[in-house]
Write a protein that holds these residues in place. Structure first.
Motif, PDB file in Angstrom:
ATOM      1  N   LEU A  54      -8.006   1.989   0.233  1.00 54.21           N
ATOM      2  CA  LEU A  54      -8.862   1.502  -0.845  1.00 54.21           C
ATOM      3  C   LEU A  54      -8.196   0.455  -1.740  1.00 54.21           C
ATOM      4  O   LEU A  54      -8.890  -0.358  -2.351  1.00 54.21           O
ATOM      5  N   LEU A  55      -6.880   0.504  -1.856  1.00 54.83           N
ATOM      6  CA  LEU A  55      -6.199  -0.400  -2.787  1.00 54.83           C
ATOM      7  C   LEU A  55      -6.342  -1.859  -2.353  1.00 54.83           C
ATOM      8  O   LEU A  55      -6.009  -2.208  -1.216  1.00 54.83           O
ATOM      9  N   PRO A  56      -6.833  -2.721  -3.244  1.00 54.29           N
ATOM     10  CA  PRO A  56      -6.906  -4.146  -2.911  1.00 54.29           C
ATOM     11  C   PRO A  56      -5.497  -4.683  -2.721  1.00 54.29           C
ATOM     12  O   PRO A  56      -4.588  -4.346  -3.478  1.00 54.29           O
ATOM     13  N   CYS A  57      -5.315  -5.513  -1.701  1.00 52.84           N
ATOM     14  CA  CYS A  57      -3.947  -5.978  -1.453  1.00 52.84           C
ATOM     15  C   CYS A  57      -3.837  -7.483  -1.238  1.00 52.84           C
ATOM     16  O   CYS A  57      -2.807  -7.943  -0.747  1.00 52.84           O
ATOM     17  N   LYS A  58      -4.834  -8.268  -1.623  1.00 50.60           N
ATOM     18  CA  LYS A  58      -4.705  -9.714  -1.515  1.00 50.60           C
ATOM     19  C   LYS A  58      -3.564 -10.169  -2.437  1.00 50.60           C
ATOM     20  O   LYS A  58      -3.594  -9.964  -3.648  1.00 50.60           O
ATOM     21  N   GLY A  59      -2.536 -10.749  -1.834  1.00 52.70           N
ATOM     22  CA  GLY A  59      -1.368 -11.180  -2.591  1.00 52.70           C
ATOM     23  C   GLY A  59      -0.360 -10.075  -2.832  1.00 52.70           C
ATOM     24  O   GLY A  59       0.630 -10.281  -3.530  1.00 52.70           O
ATOM     25  N   PHE A  60      -0.606  -8.896  -2.264  1.00 53.82           N
ATOM     26  CA  PHE A  60       0.267  -7.733  -2.458  1.00 53.82           C
ATOM     27  C   PHE A  60       0.459  -7.006  -1.140  1.00 53.82           C
ATOM     28  O   PHE A  60      -0.294  -7.198  -0.194  1.00 53.82           O
ATOM     29  N   ARG A  61       1.465  -6.149  -1.101  1.00 52.26           N
ATOM     30  CA  ARG A  61       1.690  -5.254   0.031  1.00 52.26           C
ATOM     31  C   ARG A  61       1.700  -3.826  -0.492  1.00 52.26           C
ATOM     32  O   ARG A  61       2.247  -3.554  -1.553  1.00 52.26           O
ATOM     33  N   VAL A  62       1.101  -2.925   0.265  1.00 56.52           N
ATOM     34  CA  VAL A  62       1.130  -1.503  -0.068  1.00 56.52           C
ATOM     35  C   VAL A  62       2.114  -0.853   0.895  1.00 56.52           C
ATOM     36  O   VAL A  62       2.075  -1.089   2.096  1.00 56.52           O
ATOM     37  N   THR A  63       3.004  -0.030   0.357  1.00 55.60           N
ATOM     38  CA  THR A  63       4.038   0.583   1.174  1.00 55.60           C
ATOM     39  C   THR A  63       4.241   2.047   0.803  1.00 55.60           C
ATOM     40  O   THR A  63       3.825   2.480  -0.269  1.00 55.60           O
ATOM     41  N   THR A  64       4.894   2.763   1.691  1.00 58.41           N
ATOM     42  CA  THR A  64       5.293   4.144   1.427  1.00 58.41           C
ATOM     43  C   THR A  64       6.821   4.261   1.456  1.00 58.41           C
ATOM     44  O   THR A  64       7.360   5.361   1.552  1.00 58.41           O
ATOM     45  N   ALA A  65       7.506   3.150   1.352  1.00 53.84           N
ATOM     46  CA  ALA A  65       8.967   3.122   1.416  1.00 53.84           C
ATOM     47  C   ALA A  65       9.593   3.791   0.191  1.00 53.84           C
ATOM     48  O   ALA A  65       8.966   3.922  -0.856  1.00 53.84           O
ATOM     49  N   THR A  66      10.848   4.166   0.331  1.00 56.22           N
ATOM     50  CA  THR A  66      11.628   4.660  -0.797  1.00 56.22           C
ATOM     51  C   THR A  66      11.695   3.556  -1.849  1.00 56.22           C
ATOM     52  O   THR A  66      11.805   2.374  -1.511  1.00 56.22           O
ATOM     53  N   LEU A  67      11.637   3.923  -3.111  1.00 52.74           N
ATOM     54  CA  LEU A  67      11.672   2.959  -4.218  1.00 52.74           C
ATOM     55  C   LEU A  67      12.864   3.263  -5.116  1.00 52.74           C
ATOM     56  O   LEU A  67      12.755   4.036  -6.064  1.00 52.74           O
ATOM     57  N   PRO A  68      14.046   2.676  -4.813  1.00 55.19           N
ATOM     58  CA  PRO A  68      15.219   2.944  -5.650  1.00 55.19           C
ATOM     59  C   PRO A  68      14.915   2.672  -7.125  1.00 55.19           C
ATOM     60  O   PRO A  68      14.369   1.622  -7.476  1.00 55.19           O
ATOM     61  N   THR A  69      15.255   3.650  -7.954  1.00 59.96           N
ATOM     62  CA  THR A  69      14.966   3.586  -9.381  1.00 59.96           C
ATOM     63  C   THR A  69      16.181   4.110 -10.118  1.00 59.96           C
ATOM     64  O   THR A  69      16.446   5.316 -10.074  1.00 59.96           O
ATOM     65  N   ALA A  70      16.934   3.205 -10.734  1.00 56.12           N
ATOM     66  CA  ALA A  70      18.205   3.562 -11.380  1.00 56.12           C
ATOM     67  C   ALA A  70      19.072   4.289 -10.359  1.00 56.12           C
ATOM     68  O   ALA A  70      19.268   3.786  -9.259  1.00 56.12           O
ATOM     69  N   GLY A  71      19.566   5.500 -10.651  1.00 51.06           N
ATOM     70  CA  GLY A  71      20.398   6.247  -9.711  1.00 51.06           C
ATOM     71  C   GLY A  71      19.609   7.147  -8.785  1.00 51.06           C
ATOM     72  O   GLY A  71      20.191   7.914  -8.026  1.00 51.06           O
ATOM     73  N   SER A  72      18.293   7.073  -8.838  1.00 43.67           N
ATOM     74  CA  SER A  72      17.432   7.937  -8.031  1.00 43.67           C
ATOM     75  C   SER A  72      16.884   7.216  -6.812  1.00 43.67           C
ATOM     76  O   SER A  72      16.836   5.987  -6.773  1.00 43.67           O
ATOM     77  N   LEU A  73      16.445   8.011  -5.831  1.00 42.80           N
ATOM     78  CA  LEU A  73      15.806   7.476  -4.630  1.00 42.80           C
ATOM     79  C   LEU A  73      14.503   8.238  -4.380  1.00 42.80           C
ATOM     80  O   LEU A  73      14.395   9.046  -3.464  1.00 42.80           O
ATOM     81  N   PRO A  74      13.502   7.978  -5.240  1.00 43.29           N
ATOM     82  CA  PRO A  74      12.225   8.666  -5.051  1.00 43.29           C
ATOM     83  C   PRO A  74      11.454   8.087  -3.874  1.00 43.29           C
ATOM     84  O   PRO A  74      11.639   6.928  -3.501  1.00 43.29           O
TER      85      PRO A  74
END
Length: 182
Positions: A54-74
């Motif tokens: 459902l998410l519009p993605c013109k000009g964007f990519r939708v991913t399920t990859a890990t998203l490093p955030t500071a010292g975390s790997l959510p």
């Protein structure tokens, strides 16, 4: 006499080495030094798949990859990245690091982990500077905006019958289209 227990805090590098060596027998993520199991199931998987579609993605990519955030790997259930974005760094051999300004939306589909997603993860994603964070539950979608060093300044709830703004695409989605998955 009782002894105090000492909780071990993982560094990002330690976690990645263990993950790359196959030390975990199930899906996990590193959140502020703690290894958290990733809880999945039918509702979770179908809702995530529906949302990605459902998410519009013109000009964007939708991913399920890990998203490093500071010292975390959510491992957010999905997130939206500017299509032209380039990684600013890499961690280990497989994980890219992205500028917060390139991350348009972070989504956690939440059933059993709603308290952690609304608490610890909301603070973590806000501190990282991600513009918008959604927590999708079976009844409501929580939208967090206005990131600050303490989390997010604003949180709004959206329910069936309402439209949730998709800010990066200047559009909206019907909440029931996301929540109606069974």
């Amino acid at each position: 006499m009782t002894e105090a227990s000492i909780a071990y805090r993982w560094t990002r590098d330690e976690f990645l080495r263990a993950w790359e060596a196959g030390a975990f027998d199930h899906r996990v993520e590193l959140i502020e030094g703690e290894v958290w199991s990733v809880v999945i199931g039918d509702w979770h998987g179908f809702t995530t798949g529906t949302l990605i579609g459902l998410l519009p993605c013109k000009g964007f990519r939708v991913t399920t990859a890990t998203l490093p955030t500071a010292g975390s790997l959510p491992d957010p259930d999905c997130w939206v990245l500017h299509a032209e974005a380039e990684p600013v760094d890499t961690i280990g051999t497989k994980v890219s690091v992205w500028a917060p300004s390139d991350v348009a939306l972070v989504v956690e589909v939440s059933d059993e982990t709603v308290m952690q997603d609304l608490g610890v993860k909301a603070k973590m994603y806000g501190r990282a500077g991600y513009a918008v964070y959604w927590v999708v539950t079976k009844e409501v979608i929580y939208e967090h905006t206005e990131p600050t060093p303490d989390g997010f300044r604003a949180r709004r709830e959206y329910r069936a019958g309402e439209q949730i703004p998709v800010r990066h695409a200047d559009s909206t989605l019907a909440v029931e289209d996301i929540l109606s998955v069974r």
